[in-house]
Scaffold this active site. Structure first.
Site, PDB file in Angstrom:
ATOM      1  N   HIS A  50      -4.538  -7.993 -17.143  1.00 20.93           N
ATOM      2  CA  HIS A  50      -5.876  -7.725 -17.670  1.00 20.93           C
ATOM      3  C   HIS A  50      -6.255  -6.268 -17.438  1.00 20.93           C
ATOM      4  CE1 HIS A  50      -9.797  -8.908 -19.125  1.00 20.93           C
ATOM      5  NE2 HIS A  50     -10.400  -8.516 -18.015  1.00 20.93           N
ATOM      6  N   HIS A  95       2.593   2.014  -3.317  1.00 19.36           N
ATOM      7  CA  HIS A  95       1.631   2.623  -4.241  1.00 19.36           C
ATOM      8  C   HIS A  95       1.448   4.106  -3.926  1.00 19.36           C
ATOM      9  CE1 HIS A  95      -2.760   3.249  -5.529  1.00 19.36           C
ATOM     10  NE2 HIS A  95      -2.037   3.256  -6.621  1.00 19.36           N
ATOM     11  N   GLU A  98       0.823  -1.212   0.000  1.00 16.88           N
ATOM     12  CA  GLU A  98       0.000   0.000   0.000  1.00 16.88           C
ATOM     13  C   GLU A  98       0.859   1.265   0.000  1.00 16.88           C
ATOM     14  OE1 GLU A  98      -3.242   2.721   0.420  1.00 16.88           O
ATOM     15  OE2 GLU A  98      -2.871   0.803  -0.557  1.00 16.88           O
ATOM     16  N   HIS A 126     -20.715  -7.919 -16.778  1.00 14.37           N
ATOM     17  CA  HIS A 126     -19.359  -7.626 -17.246  1.00 14.37           C
ATOM     18  C   HIS A 126     -19.009  -8.487 -18.456  1.00 14.37           C
ATOM     19  CE1 HIS A 126     -15.256  -6.381 -17.304  1.00 14.37           C
ATOM     20  NE2 HIS A 126     -14.769  -7.533 -16.876  1.00 14.37           N
ATOM     21  N   HIS A 152     -11.867   5.418  -8.022  1.00 17.11           N
ATOM     22  CA  HIS A 152     -10.411   5.549  -7.916  1.00 17.11           C
ATOM     23  C   HIS A 152      -9.725   4.906  -9.121  1.00 17.11           C
ATOM     24  CE1 HIS A 152      -6.849   6.587  -5.782  1.00 17.11           C
ATOM     25  NE2 HIS A 152      -6.457   5.354  -5.530  1.00 17.11           N
TER      26      HIS A 152
END
Length: 351
Positions: free
Chosen positions: A312, A83, A80, A254, A142
């Site tokens: 992906h 990032h 975290e 999706h 986000h």
């Protein structure tokens, strides 16, 4: 690349580097989410009250005292914080882009300002992701914010590097049609990315194990309430709060969206192929779409390997960037005198 002096060249390099860095931020964001490290640090912008992950025994004890309900997991916390550090660095570079842009009147102003506003909003979303304990709508927003920053940086780079696109063999009527289809294609790709974000944020990626759609009874399980952006309040949204039927509904939509997106992107690629000036863009679209489908299928049959899931995510972003590039080229063509109606050849005029 169009440059008039070294300062322009440095500005172009700064934008290019920021674009690459933004890709790294998106990839790290996906990795953070997939390793369940989104709450690796329960506070923001620090970690357990420190600027870095608590390391010493004293720091770890302090973290345990202040956050007794959230035991420290160093690996997740580092995921975290890495990032956050790189995202913060990107913000500094985008601020530098703005400072350089406003120092010279000939440089673009709108895109740098939009980038700065997006970075600020993205930082707020990053804070809300933690303080609202992974609320799905915030997590999805986000993700879309990160993709938006990448696309804006790419557009700025195109603006700095590309002369008017020489597309003299495209008729004006064809350009108008291409522009409409290209804009529609971007909307479809963005919607599909949003659906992917909603699937990930609600932990619905693994609820369907069969291809091409889902298990046989998905029609009976379908629940439109799964797409309500505002969900009931929970102590934490980690690991998802929706029931099985609602997650199946999200996953199925999706997949159906992926089918629609495939048709739309292939149509756009075919239209580009008909124009010699856009054939390279056509090949890129087909390549990225093929890779994205292969990665999506692999996610299903291999139960979401982290490397494949991150790929992906990034390939979806690449498809969006490629579509934005087509839009940019067609729009520049439609706004320039280089796009002229192709005159009929003499043999056609007698047809």
């Amino acid at each position: 690349m169009i440059t008039t002096n070294n300062n322009d060249r440095y500005f172009f390099y700064l934008v290019s580097f920021s674009f690459v860095l933004s890709l790294a931020v998106v990839a790290l964001g996906a990795f953070t989410r997939l390793t369940e490290a989104g709450l690796g640090c329960p506070d923001w912008p620090g970690c357990y009250g420190f600027l870095t992950v608590p390391q010493t025994v004293a720091e770890q004890q302090t973290a345990a005292d202040y956050f007794p309900q959230t035991p420290l997991e160093p690996q997740k916390a580092w995921n975290e914080m890495l990032h956050r550090y790189i995202a913060g660095s990107l913000g500094v570079f985008i601020l530098a882009i703005n400072l350089m842009a406003w120092r010279q009147s000939s440089r673009p102003k709108l895109l740098p300002v939009l980038l700065l506003l997006m970075v600020i909003f993205q930082a707020v979303l990053g804070m809300w992701t933690v303080t609202l304990v992974l609320m799905p709508v915030v997590v999805m927003a986000h993700l879309l914010g990160g993709f938006t920053i990448v696309c804006l940086l790419w557009l700025l780079r195109l603006q700095l590097s590309s002369p008017l696109v020489n597309m003299v063999h495209i008729e004006l009527k064809t350009v108008s049609r291409l522009r409409i289809v290209a804009m529609f294609s971007v909307v479809v790709v963005v919607c599909q990315i949003a659906l992917g974000g909603w699937t990930a944020a609600n932990y619905a990626a693994l609820v369907c194990s069969q291809l091409p759609i889902c298990e046989a009874n998905w029609q009976q399980l379908f629940d439109s309430k799964a797409f309500l952006l505002i969900q009931p309040q929970h102590d934490s949204y980690q690991y998802g709060v929706l029931d099985y039927g609602q997650r199946v509904s999200i996953h199925v939509v999706h997949r159906l969206g992926a089918i629609v997106t495939t048709v739309v992107v292939l149509t756009m690629a075919w239209l580009c192929w008909l124009q010699p000036a856009l054939r390279s863009n056509s090949l890129v679209l087909v390549l990225l779409l093929t890779l994205q489908i292969a990665l999506g299928v692999t996610n299903v049959v291999a139960s979401l390997p982290i490397a494949v899931a991150v790929a992906h995510n990034i390939t979806g972003l690449g498809l969006l960037v490629a579509m934005v590039t087509v839009n940019y080229r067609v729009r520049r063509c439609s706004q320039s005198s280089l796009c002229i109606e192709q005159p009929l050849r003499e043999d056609q005029s007698h047809g």
